[in-house]
Design a protein around this motif. Structure first.
Motif, short mmCIF file in Angstrom:
data_model
loop_
_atom_site.label_atom_id
_atom_site.label_comp_id
_atom_site.label_asym_id
_atom_site.label_seq_id
_atom_site.Cartn_x
_atom_site.Cartn_y
_atom_site.Cartn_z
N ASN A 28 0.94 -1.30 -0.09
CA ASN A 28 0.10 -0.18 -0.04
C ASN A 28 1.10 1.11 0.13
OD1 ASN A 28 -1.66 2.20 0.66
ND2 ASN A 28 -2.91 0.73 1.80
N ALA A 29 1.06 1.67 -1.17
CA ALA A 29 2.09 2.85 -1.34
C ALA A 29 1.50 4.17 -0.74
CB ALA A 29 2.14 3.29 -2.82
N THR A 30 0.08 4.35 -0.35
CA THR A 30 -0.34 5.58 0.11
C THR A 30 -0.16 5.46 1.57
OG1 THR A 30 -2.29 5.36 -1.35
CG2 THR A 30 -2.55 6.62 0.58
N GLU A 31 0.04 4.43 2.27
CA GLU A 31 0.40 4.32 3.73
C GLU A 31 1.58 3.46 4.00
OE1 GLU A 31 -2.97 2.15 5.27
OE2 GLU A 31 -4.38 3.31 4.83
N ASN A 32 2.59 3.53 2.84
CA ASN A 32 3.91 2.88 2.91
C ASN A 32 4.10 1.58 3.89
OD1 ASN A 32 6.49 3.10 2.49
ND2 ASN A 32 6.98 3.56 4.39
N THR A 33 2.88 0.62 3.54
CA THR A 33 2.73 -0.44 4.27
C THR A 33 3.03 -1.66 3.32
OG1 THR A 33 1.27 0.50 5.80
CG2 THR A 33 1.40 -1.94 6.06
N TYR A 34 3.51 -3.01 4.07
CA TYR A 34 3.95 -4.00 3.22
C TYR A 34 3.01 -5.17 3.81
CZ TYR A 34 6.81 -7.89 1.48
OH TYR A 34 7.22 -9.21 0.99
N PHE A 35 2.34 -5.94 2.90
CA PHE A 35 1.71 -7.11 3.39
C PHE A 35 2.26 -8.51 2.72
CE2 PHE A 35 -1.05 -3.19 3.56
CZ PHE A 35 -1.53 -3.48 4.93
N MET A 36 2.25 -9.44 3.51
CA MET A 36 2.79 -10.74 2.75
C MET A 36 1.90 -11.97 3.39
SD MET A 36 6.32 -12.59 3.14
CE MET A 36 7.36 -12.01 1.89
N ARG A 37 1.58 -12.91 2.54
CA ARG A 37 1.05 -14.17 3.05
C ARG A 37 2.10 -15.20 2.39
NH1 ARG A 37 -2.96 -18.11 0.64
NH2 ARG A 37 -3.76 -19.24 2.32
N ILE A 38 2.80 -15.76 3.27
CA ILE A 38 3.51 -16.84 2.81
C ILE A 38 3.30 -18.35 3.32
CG2 ILE A 38 5.25 -16.18 4.58
CD1 ILE A 38 7.66 -16.96 2.53
N ARG A 39 3.23 -19.43 2.48
CA ARG A 39 2.98 -20.63 2.84
C ARG A 39 4.14 -21.43 2.64
NH1 ARG A 39 -0.32 -22.72 -0.48
NH2 ARG A 39 -1.46 -24.18 0.87
N LEU A 40 4.33 -22.40 3.69
CA LEU A 40 5.49 -23.11 4.00
C LEU A 40 5.34 -24.58 3.97
CD1 LEU A 40 7.07 -20.66 6.38
CD2 LEU A 40 7.63 -20.79 4.02
N ASP A 41 6.09 -25.42 3.24
CA ASP A 41 6.03 -26.80 3.64
C ASP A 41 6.93 -27.23 4.64
OD1 ASP A 41 6.07 -29.66 3.46
OD2 ASP A 41 6.13 -29.79 1.36
#
Length: 289
Positions: A41-54
């Motif tokens: 979100n460039a407006t709020e300078n926020t990074y989001f991630m969903r990472i799935r791991l075996d």
């Protein structure tokens, strides 16, 4: 054998090198990355991630994994949560008069389309008990009046806590929950509202939609907050209607939309696809799971 999937949901200030630092953390601990979804979100300078791991081949306990991730997360100001694939969530459904959402959720659960344990159904009316009996789910009839609201909610909360409920679904439970109730379970109560919010909030939205002469009818699933029908929106959908539509036909069309929207929202929650940021829900699409 089905692989043991571990899912991390991550939110932090956007900064250089995040992807490399996070993925390298899991590589060094022998996790195989099944999917990695990102949004900035460039407006709020926020990074989001969903990472799935075996987790196959990763010889590390949950406690050690989480403590190690804390060391990574603190300097990067990461707000995170982790979920393990073999932890099946416990669900409660709250309902009043209408049966379509309740029946649909129970059917999907029985068919394996919703991966959860439906532990109980709570209602302020006794008319839907037969559906609970069809699916062999305990049904609790807890009537409520203005004078008994506080005591009734205390009974409901005890049931939720005693059954270790992870998610409560308001499948057209036509009572306004108190702030005390809602704040006890933040982002753990999903409500279905039978209109395309923010239009036609509150009661009788189909009647309001008819009187306004709408050309689209919709439904919205959102997390419940203190502000009625204003919580983070998870899913929405609409269908076109015409001037010939009556309040009855709008209600019938709307019921079908409600079922789909609510089921998708519940599945998103159960699959850990949602990160709430302020009053917005960041919903990652399914990544081949």
């Amino acid at each position: 054998m089905k692989p043991q999937i571990v899912t991390f949901l991550i939110k932090c200030p956007d900064q250089k090198g995040l992807l490399a630092k996070i993925t390298n953390f899991f590589y060094e601990r022998s996790f195989n990355i099944v999917s990695c979804q990102q949004y900035v979100n460039a407006t709020e300078n926020t990074y989001f991630m969903r990472i799935r791991l075996d987790a196959e081949g990763a010889e590390i306990s949950r406690v050690v994994l989480e403590n190690s991730f804390v060391e990574l997360s603190e300097p990067l100001q990461i707000d995170w949560s982790v979920y393990y694939g073999d932890d099946r969530q416990n669900v409660a459904i709250m309902v009043s008069h209408t049966s379509h959402n309740l029946y649909d959720l129970l059917s999907r659960n029985k068919e394996g389309l919703l991966d959860c344990n439906v532990k109980l159904i709570i209602s302020n009316h006794d008319k839907l008990r037969h559906i609970a009996e069809m699916f062999n789910v305990p049904y609790y009839y807890l009537p409520v009046t203005k004078d008994t609201k506080e005591a009734q909610e205390a009974q409901v909360m005890k049931l939720l806590d005693d059954n270790e409920i992870d998610l409560t679904i308001m499948a057209r439970y036509m009572q306004i929950l108190s702030s005390n109730f809602i704040n006890k379970y933040p982002e753990r109560i999903i409500n279905i509202h039978h209109s395309f919010l923010p239009a036609f909030q509150g009661a009788n939205p189909y009647k309001k939609a008819y009187e306004r002469g709408v050309k689209l009818i919709g439904a919205t699933a959102h997390y419940a907050t203190e502000d009625l029908d204003e919580g983070p929106i998870i899913e929405q959908d609409v269908e076109p209607v015409t001037h010939e539509s009556t309040p009855f036909t709008l209600k019938r069309i709307g019921a079908d939309i409600e079922k789909l929207v609510l089921a998708r929202a519940v599945k998103n929650h159960l699959n850990h696809q949602i990160i709430v940021s302020g009053n917005r829900a960041i919903v990652f699409p399914e990544a081949g799971e």
